[in-house]
Enzyme design. Sequence first.
Site, PDB file in Angstrom:
ATOM      1  N   GLU A 136       0.865  -1.189   0.000  1.00 40.98           N
ATOM      2  CA  GLU A 136       0.000   0.000   0.000  1.00 40.98           C
ATOM      3  C   GLU A 136       0.896   1.231   0.000  1.00 40.98           C
ATOM      4  O   GLU A 136       1.883   1.275   0.726  1.00 40.98           O
ATOM      5  CB  GLU A 136      -0.879  -0.023   1.262  1.00 40.98           C
ATOM      6  CG  GLU A 136      -1.607   1.286   1.541  1.00 40.98           C
ATOM      7  CD  GLU A 136      -2.480   1.243   2.805  1.00 40.98           C
ATOM      8  OE1 GLU A 136      -2.890   0.144   3.240  1.00 40.98           O
ATOM      9  OE2 GLU A 136      -2.737   2.322   3.346  1.00 40.98           O
ATOM     10  N   GLU A 141      -2.595  11.876   2.858  1.00 40.55           N
ATOM     11  CA  GLU A 141      -3.362  11.372   3.998  1.00 40.55           C
ATOM     12  C   GLU A 141      -3.174  12.289   5.202  1.00 40.55           C
ATOM     13  O   GLU A 141      -2.077  12.780   5.461  1.00 40.55           O
ATOM     14  CB  GLU A 141      -2.916   9.950   4.367  1.00 40.55           C
ATOM     15  CG  GLU A 141      -3.841   9.304   5.386  1.00 40.55           C
ATOM     16  CD  GLU A 141      -3.568   7.814   5.585  1.00 40.55           C
ATOM     17  OE1 GLU A 141      -2.470   7.365   5.246  1.00 40.55           O
ATOM     18  OE2 GLU A 141      -4.466   7.127   6.089  1.00 40.55           O
TER      19      GLU A 141
END
Length: 395
Positions: A136, A141
């Site tokens: 990932e 974020e």
Amino acid sequence: MKTTLSLATLVSLLPAALAANFTLIDTWQGSNFFDGWDFVNNFDNTTNGDVNYISPLVNASANQLAFVNSAGQAIIKVDNVTNVPYPDKRDSIRISTSTYYEAGTVWIFDATHLPYGCSVWPSFWTKGQDWPRQGEIDIVEGINLQEANQMALHTFAGCTAATGTTQTGITGDTNCNSTTGSGCTVGESNTNSFGANFASSGGGVWATQFDASGIFIWFWSRSNVPASITTATDSIDLSSWGTPSAAYPASSCTIGDFFGPQQLVIDITLCGDWAGVPSIYQPTCGGDGSANGCYVNSVINAGSPHYDNAYFEINYVKAFGVNSSVAIRPAGTSPATSGSAGASTPTSTAKGSGTTTSAGSGTTTGGAVALTLENAGIFSVLGAGVLALASGLFL
Ligand SMILES: *[C@@H]1O[C@H](CO)[C@@H](O)[C@H](O)[C@H]1NC(C)=O
Ligand SMILES: *[C@@H]1O[C@H](CO)[C@@H](O)[C@H](O)[C@H]1NC(C)=O
Ligand SMILES: *[C@@H]1O[C@H](CO)[C@@H](O)[C@H](O)[C@H]1NC(C)=O
Ligand SMILES: *[C@@H]1O[C@H](CO)[C@@H](O)[C@H](O)[C@H]1NC(C)=O
């Protein structure tokens, strides 16, 4: 002969970025933005957030949460209209591309606004089909009132972030193992990279190179976006980009061993395993500090003005590759192309490409799934299992 040999050696040591330009393979922009993305239609059971992800193909009200505005920008947002009663969840969106990309890809993400506010946890990220085995990459974020973006890799045990790398960001945890920690993180040092400052500075652009030589993420605030990006048409030249914000060279993480082909994901959850942790939420956002303090303080009752900034405003997302073979597409789908600048909603634009996956289907994939064009036709079925497997995502 001697000269030729040493030149060849020199060239072989150059990063891939300098060796070649990358060819445009997919563009999500304008009225076609939502083509080729699948919508999740389930509550968030991967990060324990207090949202129901809804799909325009199932629930027409999703059209107020995912649409293209009159300026041709994609809006992806949390419901700020509904008065949510205890103990209900609030509606939001999670989409992922049906196309996966092999190493040898560069993704560009250009936005003018990112979701922010207490309890809000947005991300633009990528993941392999078998999580965490196939890795990932968290590109954009942040949570709550965080001021700068945080990047991260999440992998199976054995991949670490090299120390002393040439990057402008600040290395946090160096262990990328998602099963024992929160991934190997790099904090962006430019504080115009998240929250209110990102929006007031006109947004910005992220570029991510997913390569056998490593994973590299660049960020530029609007006024510094290089001409090689703003003028890129059918190819892009990385050679003038300079030092990335985050560098994860293959020297301490063999990319091919920890990263399978990656799909792109955009989502916004609320509270959950990061934003909602009492010791993280309460110091900046208040509440009673209890386990559901974030939920009670933020999620329920009126949606406005609390969630008025909980939206992505995206100019475009593009994928470039060393060649077009890096894109692994489900059978019957074609490359994403730029649409007109006019407004639209996914129901009218996603025909034939958008599908809905339910994370709650209970399907499991049972280990690694070989990603080939031959099995691409069953992607949406497998997708449900992947989501179910992705318990603890972002941990
Ligand atoms: C890459 O693109 C730039 C800008 O178009 C061009 O000047 C350069 O020659 C290209 N490099 C290669 C290796 O094709
Ligand atoms: C929700 O937020 C948007 C901005 O994202 C704002 O324009 C709108 O007025 C808000 N809705 C309500 C009901 O206040
Ligand atoms: C595309 O690039 C990859 C990685 O460099 C290479 O392995 C592959 O052979 C190329 N495919 C074509 C069709 O050129
Ligand atoms: C997600 O929710 C569904 C429905 O409750 C459940 O069947 C599934 O096992 C859940 N997945 C995870 C990873 O918790």
